[in-house]
Scaffold this motif. Structure first.
Motif, PDB file in Angstrom:
ATOM      1  N   UNK A 152      39.083  40.818  46.205  1.00  0.00           N
ATOM      2  CA  UNK A 152      38.383  39.768  46.947  1.00  0.00           C
ATOM      3  C   UNK A 152      39.220  39.382  48.171  1.00  0.00           C
ATOM      4  N   UNK A 153      38.704  39.634  49.380  1.00  0.00           N
ATOM      5  CA  UNK A 153      39.506  39.355  50.580  1.00  0.00           C
ATOM      6  C   UNK A 153      39.845  37.878  50.772  1.00  0.00           C
ATOM      7  N   UNK A 154      39.183  36.992  50.048  1.00  0.00           N
ATOM      8  CA  UNK A 154      39.467  35.564  50.168  1.00  0.00           C
ATOM      9  C   UNK A 154      40.549  35.095  49.184  1.00  0.00           C
ATOM     10  N   UNK A 155      40.871  35.915  48.202  1.00  0.00           N
ATOM     11  CA  UNK A 155      41.853  35.528  47.189  1.00  0.00           C
ATOM     12  C   UNK A 155      43.246  35.433  47.829  1.00  0.00           C
ATOM     13  N   UNK A 156      44.050  34.434  47.453  1.00  0.00           N
ATOM     14  CA  UNK A 156      45.391  34.287  48.041  1.00  0.00           C
ATOM     15  C   UNK A 156      46.281  35.528  47.888  1.00  0.00           C
ATOM     16  N   UNK A 157      46.150  36.262  46.795  1.00  0.00           N
ATOM     17  CA  UNK A 157      46.946  37.484  46.627  1.00  0.00           C
ATOM     18  C   UNK A 157      46.516  38.513  47.676  1.00  0.00           C
TER      19      UNK A 157
END
Length: 184
Positions: free
Chosen positions: A110-115
């Motif tokens: 997920x490109x929005x995930x902090x990782x």
């Protein structure tokens, strides 16, 4: 950095890199780092924060390698060769399991995930750094050449953990030399 935070980060880095981000739990990290649960949560509000810290730790190690090369070499071509040799040395190292950032992106797509955001930030810094160094060599098209360098690196990192790394590293270093010889 406190000793406990350092132990947590060192332990987590070893486990995350060797076993994967999802497969290693907080309890195991706490146990192997010999800290209490309260100590863990004092330094990291949750596992996600530790994952981002792990990637930041890996990012900082790479930035330090690049800065060391920049500080000891005047010629940007020599700096790029040193960066490439460092990458090849990493691929040849005992326990090499691919690129920590590509591995993390595979586990957190997920490109929005902090990782994933930490992965993208590192990759953008690396691309910008290689682009800048190539521009300093006189490369007429440093952007495409830098993307080529990064793609060669990504491929070498992926292949280097799947097969004999020696020919992979040789091919990677030859590819980098090709980029450095070509001038638009």
């Amino acid at each position: 950095m406190s000793e406990a935070r350092s132990r947590l980060l060192t332990t987590a880095s070893r486990l995350f890199y060797s076993e994967g981000l999802h497969s290693v739990g907080v309890d195991r990290i706490i146990s192997e780092a010999s800290v209490t649960r309260a100590t863990f949560y004092r330094h990291f509000p949750g596992k996600e924060d530790l994952l981002v810290a792990y990637l930041d730790f890996a990012d900082q190690a790479i930035r330090t390698q690049v800065e060391t090369a920049r500080n000891t070499m005047q010629d940007p071509t020599d700096v790029l060769r040193a960066v490439a040799r460092s990458i090849a040395d990493g691929i040849r190292s005992q326990g090499f399991r691919g690129c920590a950032f590509l591995n993390a992106a595979a586990e957190y797509p997920d490109p929005e995930h902090p990782v994933h955001q930490a992965v993208l930030a590192h990759r953008q810094w690396f691309l910008d750094t290689v682009t800048d160094l190539l521009a300093r060599t006189g490369e007429g098209s440093p952007g495409p050449a830098a993307r080529h360098f990064v793609m060669l690196r990504d491929g070498a990192m992926a292949a280097g953990c799947l097969t004999d790394p020696a020919p992979i590293c040789e091919t990677f270093l030859q590819g980098v030399e090709g980029i450095l010889r070509y001038r638009s």
